[in-house]
Write an enzyme that holds these catalytic residues in place. Structure first.
Site, PDB file in Angstrom:
ATOM      1  N   HIS A 164       0.801  -1.227   0.000  1.00 43.27           N
ATOM      2  CA  HIS A 164       0.000   0.000   0.000  1.00 43.27           C
ATOM      3  C   HIS A 164       0.834   1.277   0.000  1.00 43.27           C
ATOM      4  CE1 HIS A 164      -3.829  -2.011   0.199  1.00 43.27           C
ATOM      5  NE2 HIS A 164      -3.440  -2.735   1.231  1.00 43.27           N
TER       6      HIS A 164
ATOM      7  N   ARG B 145       6.821  -6.397   2.714  1.00 47.05           N
ATOM      8  CA  ARG B 145       5.573  -6.901   2.132  1.00 47.05           C
ATOM      9  C   ARG B 145       5.547  -6.541   0.649  1.00 47.05           C
ATOM     10  NH1 ARG B 145      -0.480  -5.668   4.396  1.00 47.05           N
ATOM     11  NH2 ARG B 145       0.024  -3.467   3.990  1.00 47.05           N
TER      12      ARG B 145
ATOM     13  N   ASP C  33      17.204 -10.991  -3.374  1.00 45.98           N
ATOM     14  CA  ASP C  33      18.564 -10.703  -3.848  1.00 45.98           C
ATOM     15  C   ASP C  33      19.149  -9.430  -3.211  1.00 45.98           C
ATOM     16  OD1 ASP C  33      18.696 -12.983  -5.345  1.00 45.98           O
ATOM     17  OD2 ASP C  33      18.540 -12.004  -7.306  1.00 45.98           O
TER      18      ASP C  33
ATOM     19  N   GLU D 239      -6.343 -12.860   5.069  1.00 47.56           N
ATOM     20  CA  GLU D 239      -7.165 -11.656   5.176  1.00 47.56           C
ATOM     21  C   GLU D 239      -8.396 -11.720   4.281  1.00 47.56           C
ATOM     22  OE1 GLU D 239      -4.672  -8.267   4.300  1.00 47.56           O
ATOM     23  OE2 GLU D 239      -3.661  -9.254   2.659  1.00 47.56           O
TER      24      GLU D 239
HETATM   25  C1  3PY Z   1      -5.110  -5.499   6.653  1.00 46.30           C
HETATM   26  O1  3PY Z   1      -5.572  -5.167   7.754  1.00 46.30           O
HETATM   27  O2  3PY Z   1      -5.792  -5.810   5.680  1.00 46.30           O
HETATM   28  C2  3PY Z   1      -3.660  -5.507   6.468  1.00 46.30           C
HETATM   29  O3  3PY Z   1      -3.204  -5.896   5.428  1.00 46.30           O
HETATM   30  C3  3PY Z   1      -2.751  -5.066   7.543  1.00 46.30           C
HETATM   31  O4  3PY Z   1      -3.202  -4.987   8.707  1.00 46.30           O
HETATM   32 MG    MG Z   2      -4.540  -6.154   3.918  1.00 45.03          MG
END
Ligand code: 3PY
Ligand code: MG
Length: 262
Positions: A48, A73, A87, A152
């Protein structure tokens, strides 16, 4: 030169509490400030925040002298991008939106050299291997990579046990914002149904013997998630810290000096 061990991977294995911060300012200078602030781990966010391998590299270099552990990430599951991060010396990856065991297996293969995986080999020209200075890098690299999958979504939750059973997945981290959206509660990470799903997921992850993590900004809820099994907890983000502190300062002075409150 010796291969640097992955301290964060060892700490996750011990399940001692690790407090972290998401870092999205895309600045080596502010990364260095954060590396001195006392967090156990810092996540450089390429999902993000507008990071790329070059901006991540500058932040790795800035934080290198300090003990805070670095996690990156990537924006997606792309094996080529993952190869670039490995790398330049990233040892711990937190990959967003992992929903199936097949995806987790593909990620394990992306972070490993053949025959266990598909990571391209070029040890004499990469920072991770000290440009050839770490002689046994190719032999030892797989062991020092830590792969954290982000759970998630509803589908990720449904497949959680199969994902955790994938050899090479070291830990799972719950993303409450995306999870809430996937459960029909967009913007409501604290919704009771979402909270219950997070509690259950943390317990199930911890029961596998692998580390469980979560993003949570309220101290009491963080304590509760710790009790449910979370051992690595991200408690905020640098962009919010800066924005909130700046807005508070601006508003306190505009109030005191009679300016218009925004
Ligand atoms: C989320 O809450 O979706 C995240 O990726 C990080 O907390
Ligand atoms: Mg997320």
């Amino acid at each position: 030169m010796d291969m640097p061990g992955n301290v964060f991977k060892q700490l996750l294995r011990q399940r001692s509490l690790q407090i972290g911060l998401f870092v999205g300012l895309v600045s080596a200078y502010s990364m260095e400030i954060l590396a001195t602030a006392g967090f156990d781990w810092l996540l450089i966010d390429g999902e993000h925040a507008p990071n790329n391998p070059a901006t991540v590299l500058a932040q790795l270099q800035a934080a290198a002298p300090y003990p805070a552990q670095l996690v990156v990430r990537p924006v997606n599951h792309d094996a080529a991008l993952i190869k670039q991060y490995l790398d330049i010396g990233v040892q711990t990856l937190l990959v967003p939106m992992v929903e199936t065991a097949a995806e987790a297996t593909a990620l394990v293969r992306a972070v490993r050299y053949p025959p266990h995986g598909i990571r391209g080999v070029a040890t004499s020209v990469v920072r991770a291997a000290h440009w050839g200075g770490i002689e046994d890098y190719a032999q030892r690299a797989n062991d020092e990579i830590c792969l954290i999958v982000q759970i998630e979504s509803r589908q990720g939750l449904a497949n959680l046990d199969a994902i955790m059973a994938v050899e090479g997945v070291d830990a799972a981290f719950i993303g409450p914002a995306d999870l809430a959206a996937s459960m029909g509660h967009l913007g409501e990470s604290g919704h009771a149904e979402v909270k219950a799903a997070i509690e259950n997921a943390l317990q199930r992850i911890a029961a596998t013997g692998k580390a469980a993590g979560v993003f949570v900004t309220e101290p009491l809820l963080a304590r509760h998630y710790r009790d449910c099994g979370a051992s690595f907890i991200a408690v905020g983000g640098d962009t919010s810290l800066l924005r909130n502190a700046a807005a508070k300062l601006a508003s306190s002075f505009s109030r005191t000096t009679g300016g218009t409150e925004k």
